[in-house]
Design a protein around this motif. Structure first.
Motif, short mmCIF file in Angstrom:
data_model
loop_
_atom_site.label_atom_id
_atom_site.label_comp_id
_atom_site.label_asym_id
_atom_site.label_seq_id
_atom_site.Cartn_x
_atom_site.Cartn_y
_atom_site.Cartn_z
N ARG A 34 -2.85 -1.79 2.65
CA ARG A 34 -1.74 -1.21 1.89
C ARG A 34 -1.43 -2.02 0.63
O ARG A 34 -0.84 -1.50 -0.30
CB ARG A 34 -0.51 -1.09 2.79
CG ARG A 34 -0.66 -0.07 3.91
CD ARG A 34 0.66 0.27 4.54
NE ARG A 34 1.23 -0.80 5.33
CZ ARG A 34 1.11 -0.93 6.64
NH1 ARG A 34 0.39 -0.05 7.32
NH2 ARG A 34 1.68 -1.92 7.29
N ALA A 37 3.66 -4.77 -2.77
CA ALA A 37 4.54 -3.79 -3.40
C ALA A 37 4.27 -3.74 -4.90
O ALA A 37 4.07 -4.75 -5.55
CB ALA A 37 6.01 -4.15 -3.15
N SER A 38 4.25 -2.53 -5.46
CA SER A 38 4.00 -2.37 -6.89
C SER A 38 5.10 -1.58 -7.58
O SER A 38 5.07 -1.40 -8.79
CB SER A 38 2.66 -1.66 -7.11
OG SER A 38 2.65 -0.39 -6.46
N ARG A 39 6.09 -1.09 -6.80
CA ARG A 39 7.20 -0.31 -7.35
C ARG A 39 8.49 -0.71 -6.66
O ARG A 39 8.47 -1.26 -5.56
CB ARG A 39 6.97 1.20 -7.13
CG ARG A 39 5.75 1.77 -7.83
CD ARG A 39 5.57 3.23 -7.43
NE ARG A 39 4.37 3.80 -8.01
CZ ARG A 39 4.31 4.39 -9.19
NH1 ARG A 39 5.42 4.49 -9.93
NH2 ARG A 39 3.19 4.88 -9.65
N ALA A 44 9.23 3.84 -4.39
CA ALA A 44 8.12 3.88 -3.44
C ALA A 44 8.43 4.83 -2.29
O ALA A 44 7.58 5.62 -1.87
CB ALA A 44 7.84 2.48 -2.91
N ASN A 48 6.34 8.21 -1.23
CA ASN A 48 5.78 8.31 0.11
C ASN A 48 6.27 9.56 0.84
O ASN A 48 5.49 10.25 1.51
CB ASN A 48 6.12 7.06 0.92
CG ASN A 48 5.46 5.82 0.35
OD1 ASN A 48 4.48 5.90 -0.38
ND2 ASN A 48 6.00 4.66 0.67
N GLN A 98 -2.61 6.88 -1.95
CA GLN A 98 -1.49 6.77 -2.88
C GLN A 98 -0.24 6.16 -2.26
O GLN A 98 0.82 6.13 -2.89
CB GLN A 98 -1.15 8.16 -3.44
CG GLN A 98 -2.22 8.73 -4.35
CD GLN A 98 -2.42 7.88 -5.59
OE1 GLN A 98 -1.46 7.41 -6.19
NE2 GLN A 98 -3.67 7.66 -5.98
N TRP A 99 -0.34 5.67 -1.03
CA TRP A 99 0.83 5.11 -0.36
C TRP A 99 1.37 3.91 -1.12
O TRP A 99 0.63 3.05 -1.57
CB TRP A 99 0.46 4.70 1.06
CG TRP A 99 1.65 4.30 1.88
CD1 TRP A 99 2.08 3.04 2.16
CD2 TRP A 99 2.57 5.19 2.51
NE1 TRP A 99 3.22 3.08 2.93
CE2 TRP A 99 3.54 4.39 3.16
CE3 TRP A 99 2.68 6.59 2.59
CZ2 TRP A 99 4.60 4.94 3.89
CZ3 TRP A 99 3.72 7.13 3.31
CH2 TRP A 99 4.66 6.31 3.95
N GLN A 100 2.69 3.89 -1.28
CA GLN A 100 3.37 2.81 -1.99
C GLN A 100 3.99 1.84 -0.97
O GLN A 100 4.93 2.20 -0.28
CB GLN A 100 4.45 3.37 -2.90
CG GLN A 100 3.94 4.40 -3.89
CD GLN A 100 2.89 3.82 -4.83
OE1 GLN A 100 3.08 2.76 -5.42
NE2 GLN A 100 1.77 4.53 -4.96
#
Length: 247
Positions: A34, A37-39, A44, A48, A98-100
């Motif tokens: 995974r 974290a990017s957002r 996020a 999701n 695309q999971w955040q």
């Protein structure tokens, strides 16, 4: 065309197997699948939830008999189930891709106790696979329909059966999914959102599925509903169920 449909069903089945393994690795975050974290957490979470909503809407609509009647005027009926499996695999793959991540930890288990979670997750996977084979694994994934089409023989109609797990719970496949989703030694906020959203979808989806089964099988399925729990087994409840619709 018959050979193309059968080849198509084989390809979708192979993709289904790959995604099944991929989702298990995703749920256990194998190799930090995974990522970090990017957002912001709120952004996020919204992304999701949108991904799961997309999966749920498409998955549910394509399962409805009314949609199938229209859909099979566009595609060969023998390819309908394989196409359903294909869209499920692709949309699950989209969720994973695309999971955040929201890495805030809800719980974390370390040491030998982690093997309890891994064992429970493996049990969930076994329940899922056994459940599909009990009612016709190759029909479930669309291969049986393509095979009968290739041979020029009719696909056998759905029948009522309650083999093994289906005498304990009406939907063991979804029960196994719940086990896999929850049985993780590290539960993050992002993972919890996945669990809660998918559990809500499962609960809603099963209500629609049960209505369809009642329309198809009538009083026999109503008796089965009264006798066997829908999703969570009750070890203290005696089951007298004897019928179950094929997937």
């Amino acid at each position: 065309m018959k050979y193309l449909i059968f080849a198509y069903a084989l390809i979708t089945y192979a993709l289904f197997g790959v995604v099944f393994v991929w989702i298990a690795a995703f749920l256990h975050n194998v190799g930090d699948l995974r990522g970090p974290a990017s957002r912001p957490a709120v952004d996020a979470a919204l992304i999701n939830l949108a991904l799961i909503l997309l999966f749920g809407v498409v998955h549910s609509v394509m399962a409805r008999p009314a949609f199938k009647r229209v859909w099979t005027r566009i595609i060969p009926p023998a390819a309908e189930r394989a196409t359903y499996v294909l869209q499920s695999s692709l949309l699950l793959g989209l969720i994973i891709w695309q999971w955040q991540p929201i890495p805030a930890v809800i719980w974390q288990v370390e040491g030998p106790a982690v093997w309890i979670f891994f064992a429970a997750s493996a049990l969930g996977a076994v329940i899922i696979l056994v459940a599909t084979f009990l009612l016709g694994h190759f029909e479930f994934v669309g291969l049986s329909q393509a095979w009968h089409n290739l041979r020029g023989t009719p696909t056998p109609p759905a029948t009522f059966r309650t083999p093994m797990l289906y005498r304990i719970v009406r939907h063991p496949l979804q029960f196994g999914l719940l086990i896999i989703m929850v049985a993780t030694p590290v539960m993050t906020l992002g993972h919890l959102i996945f669990v809660l959203a998918m559990a809500l979808y499962i609960a809603i989806g099963l209500r629609f599925e049960e209505r369809a089964l009642l329309r198809e099988f009538g009083a026999a399925y109503a008796a089965y509903q009264r006798d066997v729990p829908m999703l969570i087994p009750n070890p203290f409840r005696r089951s007298r169920g004897s019928v179950r619709g094929a997937p």
